[in-house]
Design a protein around this motif. Structure first.
Motif, short mmCIF file in Angstrom:
data_model
loop_
_atom_site.label_atom_id
_atom_site.label_comp_id
_atom_site.label_asym_id
_atom_site.label_seq_id
_atom_site.Cartn_x
_atom_site.Cartn_y
_atom_site.Cartn_z
N THR A 128 -15.10 -77.98 -45.44
CA THR A 128 -16.58 -77.80 -45.62
C THR A 128 -17.25 -79.08 -46.26
O THR A 128 -16.69 -79.64 -47.20
N SER A 129 -18.13 -79.65 -45.21
CA SER A 129 -18.86 -80.98 -45.90
C SER A 129 -19.50 -80.77 -47.29
O SER A 129 -20.11 -79.81 -47.67
N GLY A 130 -18.96 -81.89 -48.28
CA GLY A 130 -19.54 -81.79 -49.47
C GLY A 130 -18.43 -81.13 -50.38
O GLY A 130 -18.52 -81.40 -51.68
N ALA A 131 -17.50 -80.39 -50.02
CA ALA A 131 -16.46 -79.56 -50.82
C ALA A 131 -15.29 -80.42 -51.04
O ALA A 131 -15.17 -81.40 -50.09
N CYS A 161 -8.34 -77.21 -58.23
CA CYS A 161 -9.40 -76.29 -58.09
C CYS A 161 -10.20 -76.43 -57.04
O CYS A 161 -10.95 -77.67 -56.86
N PRO A 162 -10.68 -75.60 -56.07
CA PRO A 162 -11.45 -76.00 -55.00
C PRO A 162 -12.90 -75.77 -55.54
O PRO A 162 -13.36 -74.95 -56.44
N VAL A 163 -13.69 -77.09 -55.02
CA VAL A 163 -15.28 -76.95 -55.71
C VAL A 163 -16.13 -77.15 -54.46
O VAL A 163 -15.86 -77.85 -53.67
N PRO A 164 -17.29 -76.42 -54.69
CA PRO A 164 -18.18 -76.55 -53.53
C PRO A 164 -19.00 -77.89 -54.01
O PRO A 164 -18.77 -78.51 -55.08
N PRO A 165 -19.95 -78.01 -53.12
CA PRO A 165 -20.75 -79.33 -53.44
C PRO A 165 -21.49 -79.20 -54.68
O PRO A 165 -22.03 -78.06 -54.79
N TYR A 166 -21.50 -80.15 -55.49
CA TYR A 166 -22.42 -79.99 -56.83
C TYR A 166 -23.56 -80.35 -56.70
O TYR A 166 -24.49 -79.97 -57.18
N ALA A 301 -18.44 -85.44 -59.96
CA ALA A 301 -18.80 -84.23 -59.41
C ALA A 301 -20.08 -84.52 -58.74
O ALA A 301 -20.32 -83.94 -57.55
N THR A 302 -21.16 -85.16 -59.36
CA THR A 302 -22.21 -85.62 -58.51
C THR A 302 -22.37 -86.57 -57.61
O THR A 302 -23.06 -86.39 -56.65
N ILE A 303 -21.36 -87.42 -57.52
CA ILE A 303 -21.20 -88.57 -56.66
C ILE A 303 -22.60 -89.51 -57.02
O ILE A 303 -22.11 -90.24 -57.96
N VAL A 304 -23.37 -89.32 -56.46
CA VAL A 304 -24.78 -90.31 -56.79
C VAL A 304 -25.92 -89.17 -56.57
O VAL A 304 -25.94 -88.24 -55.53
#
Length: 356
Positions: A128-131, A161-166, A301-304
């Motif tokens: 998924t995009s962002g994940a 850990c799988p993570v969704p987009p923060y 986590a945030t990227i930008v």
């Protein structure tokens, strides 16, 4: 060093990404290695995820000898998997270890263990995009003895850990508050080490900020409460008309890997980036006068992510909205994520492919 692979007899059912929060679920396996004084690092293995047994005297429980890292594995456009700058995480882990009187971990052991683990858990990497699949390496002292000294025994572990987009473009900008009655770290302390002690003591102030309608703290220096440092656990950038400014690596802030990536991207694009101290008084004055065009945060986590408001001395200072096509934060987010997900050419050699 050979890595033993122990595959779980039964795999769990992966949760839907909509059910996942940051760190709420882990994959089926973890990487573990151990250290004993005189023997060094030994017994590296990928094994089924499980609990550790700790003696109540384990030094980590009493004197805080614990360091950690955080990085992500990304599903590539061609279906493969790649890690973002893992060598930098291995190097920063050892810098933190040196500050906390802990043994260095061979970079090859860090990288090889991580790659073998991610390869085994390839199905856990979201498409998924962002994940992404977040990796949390951690090292802690487990010698059972009381005494303020170096431990003779340590455990190193990596979990996934799988993570969704923060954060994604279009989400609300962050609101930060700067205070003069608290500090994250002091000059000469361990502010530039990724050690557990740096984070637990921030929770009280984080909760206070959120009760007052802010997302996080804009930390100020402990000596005079004038110089801006980190925002929560992220690095801070300020965009003026013709330059970008970010706090220097003074020993009080974490040398973020995304921070370094953003600096390199901007300079590659011809944007002047100044690593210099900035006062909170000067910053809010520049916001009020319209000289600050953008403030944004960077992190794993945030990227930008953009900042829309800074509170200071019971006053809120709001930044003027930036048009989407003029947002440096949005442009950097798109550029970095395109590299991370294999949708753009990796000119800097940041992505490390995981052999599957």
């Amino acid at each position: 060093m050979n890595i033993d692979i122990q595959v779980a007899a039964q795999r769990q059912t992966k949760p839907a990404l909509s059910e996942v929060q940051f760190g709420s679920h882990v994959s089926d396996h973890m990487f573990v290695a151990e250290y004993d004084a005189g023997r060094g690092w030994h017994s590296p293995r990928v094994m089924p995820y499980g609990e550790f047994r700790l003696d109540p005297r384990a030094l980590v429980l009493h004197y805080g000898q614990s360091v950690f890292e955080g990085l992500k594995a990304y599903r590539q456009a061609d279906g493969g998997i790649a890690l973002f700058r893992p060598g930098c995480n291995a190097a920063r882990l050892n810098t933190s270890c040196a500050r906390m009187a802990m043994p260095a971990l061979p970079e090859a052991l860090f990288i090889d263990g991580l790659q073998r683990l991610v390869a085994l858990e390839a199905a856990w990497v979201p498409d998924t995009s962002g994940a992404a699949l977040y990796a949390r390496p951690v090292m802690f002292a487990n010698e059972p003895v009381l005494g303020v000294r170096r431990s003779s025994r340590y455990v190193f572990c990596i979990m996934l850990c799988p993570v969704p987009p923060y954060f994604q473009i279009g989400d609300a900008p962050f609101k930060l508050v700067a205070r003069e009655d608290c500090a994250r770290t002091a000059q000469g302390g361990c502010g530039d080490a990724k050690t557990s002690a740096n984070y637990g003591q921030t929770i009280v102030e984080l909760e206070r900020a959120r009760r007052e309608g802010y997302d996080n703290l804009l930390w100020l220096d402990a000596a005079g409460h004038r110089l801006i440092e980190e925002a929560g656990i992220t690095n801070v950038f300020i965009r003026y008309q013709d330059k970008v400014v970010t706090p220097p690596l003074s020993g009080r802030i974490l040398p973020g890997i995304t921070r370094d990536s953003v600096i390199r991207l901007l300079r590659h694009q011809g944007v002047p980036v100044l690593e210099q101290e900035t006062t909170i008084d000067g910053l809010v004055a520049d916001i009020d006068d319209g000289r600050v065009r953008e403030i944004f945060l960077t992190g794993t986590a945030t990227i930008v992510a953009p900042v829309g408001e800074i509170g200071f001395r019971d006053r809120r200072h709001t930044l003027a909205p930036v048009a989407p096509d003029d947002s440096m934060a949005a442009a950097l987010y798109r550029t970095l994520t395109a590299i991370q997900y294999g949708r753009a050419t990796d000119e800097f050699g940041w992505m490390q492919r995981v052999p599957l």
